[in-house]
Design a protein around this motif. Structure first.
Motif, PDB file in Angstrom:
ATOM      1  N   LEU A   1       0.820  -1.201   0.000  1.00 50.39           N
ATOM      2  CA  LEU A   1       0.000   0.000   0.000  1.00 50.39           C
ATOM      3  C   LEU A   1       0.863   1.264   0.000  1.00 50.39           C
ATOM      4  O   LEU A   1       0.540   2.247  -0.685  1.00 50.39           O
ATOM      5  CB  LEU A   1      -0.933  -0.006   1.211  1.00 50.39           C
ATOM      6  N   CYS A   2       1.946   1.246   0.771  1.00 49.07           N
ATOM      7  CA  CYS A   2       2.841   2.414   0.796  1.00 49.07           C
ATOM      8  C   CYS A   2       3.421   2.681  -0.594  1.00 49.07           C
ATOM      9  O   CYS A   2       3.513   3.837  -1.031  1.00 49.07           O
ATOM     10  CB  CYS A   2       3.968   2.196   1.808  1.00 49.07           C
ATOM     11  N   TRP A   3       3.792   1.615  -1.297  1.00 46.32           N
ATOM     12  CA  TRP A   3       4.370   1.799  -2.624  1.00 46.32           C
ATOM     13  C   TRP A   3       3.305   2.171  -3.647  1.00 46.32           C
ATOM     14  O   TRP A   3       3.566   2.960  -4.570  1.00 46.32           O
ATOM     15  CB  TRP A   3       5.136   0.547  -3.048  1.00 46.32           C
ATOM     16  N   ALA A   4       2.105   1.641  -3.519  1.00 48.52           N
ATOM     17  CA  ALA A   4       1.029   2.050  -4.426  1.00 48.52           C
ATOM     18  C   ALA A   4       0.762   3.546  -4.281  1.00 48.52           C
ATOM     19  O   ALA A   4       0.541   4.258  -5.272  1.00 48.52           O
ATOM     20  CB  ALA A   4      -0.238   1.251  -4.131  1.00 48.52           C
ATOM     21  N   LEU A   5       0.794   4.045  -3.049  1.00 52.62           N
ATOM     22  CA  LEU A   5       0.605   5.468  -2.806  1.00 52.62           C
ATOM     23  C   LEU A   5       1.757   6.274  -3.401  1.00 52.62           C
ATOM     24  O   LEU A   5       1.541   7.290  -4.066  1.00 52.62           O
ATOM     25  CB  LEU A   5       0.498   5.726  -1.300  1.00 52.62           C
ATOM     26  N   ALA A   6       2.993   5.837  -3.159  1.00 55.58           N
ATOM     27  CA  ALA A   6       4.159   6.565  -3.666  1.00 55.58           C
ATOM     28  C   ALA A   6       4.142   6.642  -5.189  1.00 55.58           C
ATOM     29  O   ALA A   6       4.520   7.660  -5.779  1.00 55.58           O
ATOM     30  CB  ALA A   6       5.442   5.893  -3.182  1.00 55.58           C
ATOM     31  N   GLU A   7       3.702   5.567  -5.830  1.00 55.78           N
ATOM     32  CA  GLU A   7       3.656   5.517  -7.294  1.00 55.78           C
ATOM     33  C   GLU A   7       2.321   5.995  -7.855  1.00 55.78           C
ATOM     34  O   GLU A   7       2.128   6.015  -9.072  1.00 55.78           O
ATOM     35  CB  GLU A   7       3.943   4.090  -7.759  1.00 55.78           C
ATOM     36  N   GLN A   8       1.392   6.363  -6.942  1.00 59.05           N
ATOM     37  CA  GLN A   8       0.057   6.827  -7.326  1.00 59.05           C
ATOM     38  C   GLN A   8      -0.596   5.838  -8.301  1.00 59.05           C
ATOM     39  O   GLN A   8      -1.184   6.211  -9.313  1.00 59.05           O
ATOM     40  CB  GLN A   8       0.140   8.237  -7.915  1.00 59.05           C
ATOM     41  N   ASP A   9      -0.500   4.581  -7.926  1.00 60.01           N
ATOM     42  CA  ASP A   9      -0.971   3.475  -8.758  1.00 60.01           C
ATOM     43  C   ASP A   9      -2.337   3.016  -8.234  1.00 60.01           C
ATOM     44  O   ASP A   9      -2.422   2.147  -7.357  1.00 60.01           O
ATOM     45  CB  ASP A   9       0.052   2.342  -8.718  1.00 60.01           C
ATOM     46  N   GLU A  10      -3.391   3.596  -8.773  1.00 62.19           N
ATOM     47  CA  GLU A  10      -4.728   3.261  -8.293  1.00 62.19           C
ATOM     48  C   GLU A  10      -5.135   1.839  -8.673  1.00 62.19           C
ATOM     49  O   GLU A  10      -5.913   1.197  -7.955  1.00 62.19           O
ATOM     50  CB  GLU A  10      -5.741   4.264  -8.841  1.00 62.19           C
ATOM     51  N   ALA A  11      -4.609   1.329  -9.783  1.00 59.56           N
ATOM     52  CA  ALA A  11      -4.907  -0.054 -10.173  1.00 59.56           C
ATOM     53  C   ALA A  11      -4.328  -1.021  -9.151  1.00 59.56           C
ATOM     54  O   ALA A  11      -4.983  -2.004  -8.760  1.00 59.56           O
ATOM     55  CB  ALA A  11      -4.361  -0.341 -11.565  1.00 59.56           C
ATOM     56  N   ARG A  12      -3.119  -0.762  -8.698  1.00 63.20           N
ATOM     57  CA  ARG A  12      -2.508  -1.605  -7.670  1.00 63.20           C
ATOM     58  C   ARG A  12      -3.289  -1.505  -6.362  1.00 63.20           C
ATOM     59  O   ARG A  12      -3.522  -2.510  -5.688  1.00 63.20           O
ATOM     60  CB  ARG A  12      -1.048  -1.185  -7.455  1.00 63.20           C
ATOM     61  N   LEU A  13      -3.708  -0.294  -6.023  1.00 67.45           N
ATOM     62  CA  LEU A  13      -4.504  -0.119  -4.810  1.00 67.45           C
ATOM     63  C   LEU A  13      -5.754  -0.984  -4.865  1.00 67.45           C
ATOM     64  O   LEU A  13      -6.110  -1.648  -3.887  1.00 67.45           O
ATOM     65  CB  LEU A  13      -4.889   1.351  -4.646  1.00 67.45           C
ATOM     66  N   ALA A  14      -6.418  -1.009  -6.011  1.00 65.93           N
ATOM     67  CA  ALA A  14      -7.657  -1.784  -6.142  1.00 65.93           C
ATOM     68  C   ALA A  14      -7.404  -3.271  -5.962  1.00 65.93           C
ATOM     69  O   ALA A  14      -8.216  -3.979  -5.356  1.00 65.93           O
ATOM     70  CB  ALA A  14      -8.296  -1.520  -7.496  1.00 65.93           C
ATOM     71  N   THR A  15      -6.272  -3.762  -6.454  1.00 64.17           N
ATOM     72  CA  THR A  15      -5.981  -5.196  -6.320  1.00 64.17           C
ATOM     73  C   THR A  15      -5.643  -5.571  -4.883  1.00 64.17           C
ATOM     74  O   THR A  15      -5.699  -6.747  -4.533  1.00 64.17           O
ATOM     75  CB  THR A  15      -4.811  -5.615  -7.220  1.00 64.17           C
ATOM     76  N   LEU A  16      -5.295  -4.594  -4.080  1.00 59.01           N
ATOM     77  CA  LEU A  16      -4.870  -4.864  -2.707  1.00 59.01           C
ATOM     78  C   LEU A  16      -6.017  -4.788  -1.708  1.00 59.01           C
ATOM     79  O   LEU A  16      -5.803  -5.009  -0.522  1.00 59.01           O
ATOM     80  CB  LEU A  16      -3.779  -3.872  -2.281  1.00 59.01           C
ATOM     81  N   ARG A  17      -7.219  -4.460  -2.187  1.00 67.60           N
ATOM     82  CA  ARG A  17      -8.325  -4.374  -1.240  1.00 67.60           C
ATOM     83  C   ARG A  17      -8.491  -5.714  -0.536  1.00 67.60           C
ATOM     84  O   ARG A  17      -8.742  -6.734  -1.176  1.00 67.60           O
ATOM     85  CB  ARG A  17      -9.627  -4.001  -1.927  1.00 67.60           C
TER      86      ARG A  17
END
Length: 321
Positions: free
Chosen positions: A155-171
């Motif tokens: 989650l920290c790296w998804a935020l740093a990279e502003q990767d909303e697709a990655r965020l969605a997969t991590l729910r």
């Protein structure tokens, strides 16, 4: 007249205690998480003793210098430990396959994988696809502690990279801690591109409070991190330092510092003044936590308009400002 129906008394459920080996492993993991001294090794026998020994090795081996020694004589546990050791010395082009096929039955394997992989990320040895694969393996198996570490890292790296697709997969699947953590990161994604919230910060060394947005600190980079015990960090001229309290229990709108926080603020003020430095003291962590800013260090970068351009937090933050 029919006889009344008799109701069976409610069953008394006696919780089944965890096996002795599992209790010992849980105690070790808790101590590791809190960075406390590890508990003394318990008196265990057979497979439980070897599993505990493997976990203790995973928590203590010098990850920068070598491989965790394998305590197993044979069987699936030895195969798992040896697979981990081969992965740790595998060429980079073989790491993805090794990660995908690595068994993760033992807590020690997951903890060793966490410690080793975290170092690889910090040293820049993992490109994004490999880092995500390593995170996904940790999230999917192992004890709750390393699954949580893997999720937090991802989650920290998804935020740093502003990767909303990655965020969605991590729910995560519904659960109190994981769902709350996920929502914290959703709030942080919502801050990017917008103005900074207002924080009540206290000047250092003056200890006067001001209600300010981050863009009013006179810098484009905001470093939020407790001070190290050693020398103070070197900061570039465009970096403002916000120092969170060790306890952080003060109410976010209090206009005076309570005695323990005043003592902490005075000690910080003296230390910064002696070094010819300045900063801001944040006696309340609540204002940060309600936004999802939970893990230090935190680097917030502002754009030319003073809006939040990026947030790098925790595992994805630089080690130095």
């Amino acid at each position: 007249m029919p006889l009344p129906t008799l109701q069976a008394p409610p069953a008394i459920v006696t919780p089944i205690p965890a096996p002795a080996g599992q209790e010992a492993e849980n105690a070790l993991l808790e101590a590791f998480d809190w960075e406390n001294a590890l508990p003394a090794p318990p008196k265990l026998k057979g497979a439980a003793a070897l599993s505990y020994r493997w976990l203790r090795i995973a928590a203590t081996f010098e990850v920068e210098r070598g491989l965790p020694p394998d305590p197993f004589a044979g069987g699936p546990d030895r195969q798992e430990a040896e697979a981990l050791r081969r992965l740790m010395k595998a060429p980079k082009d073989q790491l993805a396959t090794a990660l995908k096929t690595l068994p993760l039955r033992r807590s020690g394997t997951a903890l060793a994988l966490w410690r080793w992989g975290r170092l690889q990320v910090r040293q820049g040895a993992f490109e994004a696809p490999l880092r995500r694969l390593w995170e996904d393996r940790l999230i999917a198996a192992g004890p709750a502690l390393t699954r949580g570490y893997g999720l937090r890292h991802a989650l920290c790296w998804a935020l740093a990279e502003q990767d909303e697709a990655r965020l969605a997969t991590l729910r995560p699947a519904p659960g109190a801690d994981s769902e709350s953590t996920f929502k914290d990161f959703q709030r942080l994604f919502g801050l990017i591109g917008g103005p900074s919230p207002v924080f009540r910060l206290w000047t250092l060394p003056g200890l006067d409070y001001q209600d300010l947005r981050l863009d009013q600190l006179g810098a484009s980079r905001i470093w939020v991190c407790p001070p190290p015990k050693e020398a103070l960090p070197a900061l570039s001229p465009d970096t403002a330092w916000v120092i969170p309290s060790e306890t952080g229990y003060q109410d976010a709108v209090d206009a005076s510092l309570s005695a323990p926080l005043m003592d902490e603020g005075k000690a910080l003020a003296q230390r910064l003044q002696e070094a010819g430095r300045n900063g801001r003291f944040a006696p309340s962590r609540a204002a940060f936590e309600k936004l999802g800013l939970l893990w230090f260090p935190i680097l917030i970068v502002l754009n030319g308009k003073g809006d939040i351009q990026s947030i790098r937090m925790g595992d994805a933050a630089p080690q130095k400002p």
